[in-house]
Design a protein around this motif. Sequence first.
Motif, PDB file in Angstrom:
ATOM      1  N   PHE A   9       9.523  -5.128 -11.952  1.00  0.00           N
ATOM      2  CA  PHE A   9       8.347  -4.664 -11.237  1.00  0.00           C
ATOM      3  C   PHE A   9       7.417  -3.934 -12.194  1.00  0.00           C
ATOM      4  N   ARG A 167      -4.454  -4.097  -6.059  1.00  0.00           N
ATOM      5  CA  ARG A 167      -3.564  -3.059  -5.513  1.00  0.00           C
ATOM      6  C   ARG A 167      -2.131  -3.555  -5.361  1.00  0.00           C
ATOM      7  N   LEU A 168      -1.920  -4.843  -5.522  1.00  0.00           N
ATOM      8  CA  LEU A 168      -0.582  -5.405  -5.378  1.00  0.00           C
ATOM      9  C   LEU A 168       0.262  -5.117  -6.616  1.00  0.00           C
ATOM     10  N   THR A 169       1.571  -5.198  -6.438  1.00  0.00           N
ATOM     11  CA  THR A 169       2.507  -5.082  -7.555  1.00  0.00           C
ATOM     12  C   THR A 169       2.982  -6.482  -7.913  1.00  0.00           C
ATOM     13  N   CYS A 171       5.386  -9.196 -10.255  1.00  0.00           N
ATOM     14  CA  CYS A 171       6.733  -9.197 -10.823  1.00  0.00           C
ATOM     15  C   CYS A 171       7.065 -10.578 -11.383  1.00  0.00           C
ATOM     16  N   ALA A 190       2.961 -11.804  -6.586  1.00  0.00           N
ATOM     17  CA  ALA A 190       3.028 -10.501  -5.916  1.00  0.00           C
ATOM     18  C   ALA A 190       4.416 -10.267  -5.336  1.00  0.00           C
ATOM     19  N   CYS A 191       4.909  -9.043  -5.514  1.00  0.00           N
ATOM     20  CA  CYS A 191       6.225  -8.670  -4.991  1.00  0.00           C
ATOM     21  C   CYS A 191       6.127  -7.782  -3.756  1.00  0.00           C
ATOM     22  N   THR A 192       4.980  -7.155  -3.561  1.00  0.00           N
ATOM     23  CA  THR A 192       4.790  -6.269  -2.425  1.00  0.00           C
ATOM     24  C   THR A 192       4.096  -7.017  -1.291  1.00  0.00           C
ATOM     25  N   ASP A 193       4.007  -6.363  -0.145  1.00  0.00           N
ATOM     26  CA  ASP A 193       3.383  -6.966   1.033  1.00  0.00           C
ATOM     27  C   ASP A 193       1.920  -7.293   0.727  1.00  0.00           C
ATOM     28  N   MET A 194       1.584  -8.566   0.803  1.00  0.00           N
ATOM     29  CA  MET A 194       0.231  -8.993   0.445  1.00  0.00           C
ATOM     30  C   MET A 194      -0.526  -9.567   1.634  1.00  0.00           C
TER      31      MET A 194
END
Length: 321
Positions: A9, A167-169, A171, A190-194
Motif C-alpha cells: 500500500f 485521494r485513492l490509495t 497498490c 486502487a485498493c481503497t473504496d473507489m
Amino acid sequence: MDERGNTTFGINTFYLLGFPTSQPIQIVLFFIFLFAYILTVTENILVIIIIWTSANLHKPMYFFLGNLSFLEMWYVTVTIPKLLAIFVTESRQISVTACMSQLYFFISLVCTECMLLAVMAFDRYVAICTPLHYVTIMDWNICLVLALCSWFTGLLISFIKVYYISRLTFCNSGLINHFYCDISPILNLACTDMRVAELVDFVLALFILLVPLMLTFISYCCILTTVFGIPTSSGRQKAFSTCTSHLAVVIIFYFATLFMYARLSKAQSFNYNKLISVVYTVITPLLNPVIYCLRNKDVKEVIWKLILKPNPTLPLRVSMA
C-alpha cells in the motif's frame, strides 16, 4: 509502508506498460510516433499562423478552429513524449504526481475539445439557419466568451475528476497497462473504496460527452432541415459544404471517446483499448488540420496564394538579364 500478503500500500511510482514488443518493433514504433508527433505539431502551428496572418480568415469559424489547433498541439504533447522515452530508454517509471498531472491535462483537453466542437456546430447553425443575424449573434465578444467557457469547463471538470482519483490509495505492482495515464487503468490499481471516485468520473463523463454531443446533434438537425429547404441543388451543396469537415471531425472524435469513457464500471485496458486510444490521441490530431484544409475553400485559397505568391525580385532579375 504496510503490507498485506503480496499487496503493498502507498506506492508512489507507477509503471507504464506501453507497447511491449521486440526491440526492432520498438524502434519502428518510435519513428512512427515521432513522425506523427512532429507532423501534428507542425500542421497545427501552420494552421494557427495561417488563420492569424490572413485577414480573410478573421472570422468566428476560424477563430474556433485556431483554438482547436492550439488544443491538439498540446494534446499530443501530453502523451507522446513519454511514450517516445519508453521506446528509447525503456524507462517505464512515472511518479504518481507526474501521472496525475498528465491525467489532469489530458482530461482537460478532452473535455475542452468536446465543448469546442459543440461551439463550432452552433456557429455553423447560426451561419446557415439565421445568416442575416450571424454578425450580430457571433460577434467577437460572444466568440471570446464561448472559447473561454470551453477551456474553463474542461479545466474544472478535469480538476474534479483528478481530485477524487488522487485521494485513492494505489497498490499491487503499480503497472498501468497503457501508454499514458488514463482513468480506467489507474482505477484498476486502487485498493481503497473507489465508488465515489468512479461515480463522479462516470457522471462527469456522461455530462461532458453527451451534452455537447446532443447540442451538436440538434444543431445539425436544424442545419439539415434548412439545407433541404434550399430549392437548388447547388445551393444545398454550397451550404452543407461548410459543415462537412467539422462533421467528419465530430464523428471520429466521438466514436473513440464514447467507446472509451461512457462506461460505468472500471474497464480493463486491453490492447484493443490502446488502439482506440491511438485514434483520438494521435490520429485525430494528425488528421484534423488536413480535413479542415482540404475540405475548406477559404483555407485552401489562402494556402494556394501563399504557395503561388510571386517572388517580388523575379521581374527585376529577368529585366536585368
